[in-house]
Scaffold this active site. Structure first.
Site, mmCIF file in Angstrom:
data_model
loop_
_atom_site.group_PDB
_atom_site.id
_atom_site.type_symbol
_atom_site.label_atom_id
_atom_site.label_comp_id
_atom_site.label_asym_id
_atom_site.label_seq_id
_atom_site.Cartn_x
_atom_site.Cartn_y
_atom_site.Cartn_z
ATOM 1 N N ARG A 259 0.856 -1.196 0.000
ATOM 2 C CA ARG A 259 0.000 0.000 0.000
ATOM 3 C C ARG A 259 0.888 1.239 0.000
ATOM 4 O O ARG A 259 1.711 1.432 0.884
ATOM 5 C CB ARG A 259 -0.921 -0.003 1.224
ATOM 6 N N SER B 133 -12.408 -2.958 -1.229
ATOM 7 C CA SER B 133 -12.764 -2.525 0.128
ATOM 8 C C SER B 133 -14.255 -2.210 0.203
ATOM 9 O O SER B 133 -14.799 -1.520 -0.669
ATOM 10 C CB SER B 133 -11.959 -1.277 0.524
ATOM 11 N N LYS C 59 -6.934 4.784 9.383
ATOM 12 C CA LYS C 59 -8.015 5.143 8.459
ATOM 13 C C LYS C 59 -9.006 6.024 9.202
ATOM 14 O O LYS C 59 -9.922 5.547 9.858
ATOM 15 C CB LYS C 59 -8.699 3.892 7.905
#
Length: 208
Positions: A37, A106, A135
């Protein structure tokens, strides 16, 4: 064992050398899938980092998943892509990737979960199970009840992510979820290898 069982999501703040070391150690400890990521690096840096860890994953037969970027995945020959809700639509990504690459998405709401049933994807990442500092824009936390209901409602594999730590891992694993994704529990561990071994033991024990 499902390839999703212990799913490492890398921390983009790691230096290249630290990233390589974390991935090497985590795979040695039993990680079954790696997602690279990179939200803020440019595409060249993304490719460089992917190329640095891809041989490690290949040698261990651990799939390498690229977050967001279909072009990077194709450029480095990665095993798949994980998309967010604001990324390329899954139907376009599948067309570019072909039928044999892994494609994840997601999911942050029940509406998105229902829509995912019609999409050409292999698994979903259910986010976030618990509040998490990685997040901050999450609108919905599924919790254990939401995760259990999602497992009943969605026919393909689910990877749980968000706020999962050593002290709540067993509760999440006991739902029977096919995969558990972790960032800091592996990337910030003093020994990612030992952390992975311990986490994997706990997951498998909770499933029994």
């Amino acid at each position: 064992m499902s390839p999703y069982t212990l799913y490492l999501v890398t921390d983009e703040h790691l230096s290249l050398n630290a990233l390589v070391e974390v991935v090497e150690q985590a795979i040695a400890g039993g990680v079954t899938m790696v997602q690279l990521r990179e939200k803020h690096h440019d595409v060249r840096a993304f490719i460089e980092r992917a190329n640095a860890i891809h041989p490690i994953c290949q040698a261990a037969q651990v799939p390498l998943i690229i977050n967001d970027r279909v072009d990077v995945a194709l450029a480095v020959g990665a095993d798949g892509v994980h998309l967010g809700q604001s990324d390329m639509p899954a139907t376009y990504a599948r067309r570019l990737l072909g039928p044999n690459k892994l494609l994840g998405l997601s999911i942050e709401s029940w509406k998105q979960l229902e829509e995912a049933k019609q999409l050409p994807i292999d698994y979903i990442g259910l986010s976030a199970i618990y509040p998490t500092p990685t997040k901050l824009d999450t609108q919905h936390h599924w919790g254990l009840d939401g995760l259990a209901k999602a497992l009943q409602a969605y026919p393909k594999p689910i990877v749980a992510i968000g706020g999962i730590r050593a002290d709540n891992l067993a509760n999440v694993a006991s739902t029977g979820v096919q995969g558990i994704a972790l960032v800091s529990a592996l990337c910030a561990a003093d020994s990612p290898k030992q952390a992975a071994q311990s986490l994997l033991r706990e997951i498998l024990s909770a499933r029994e």
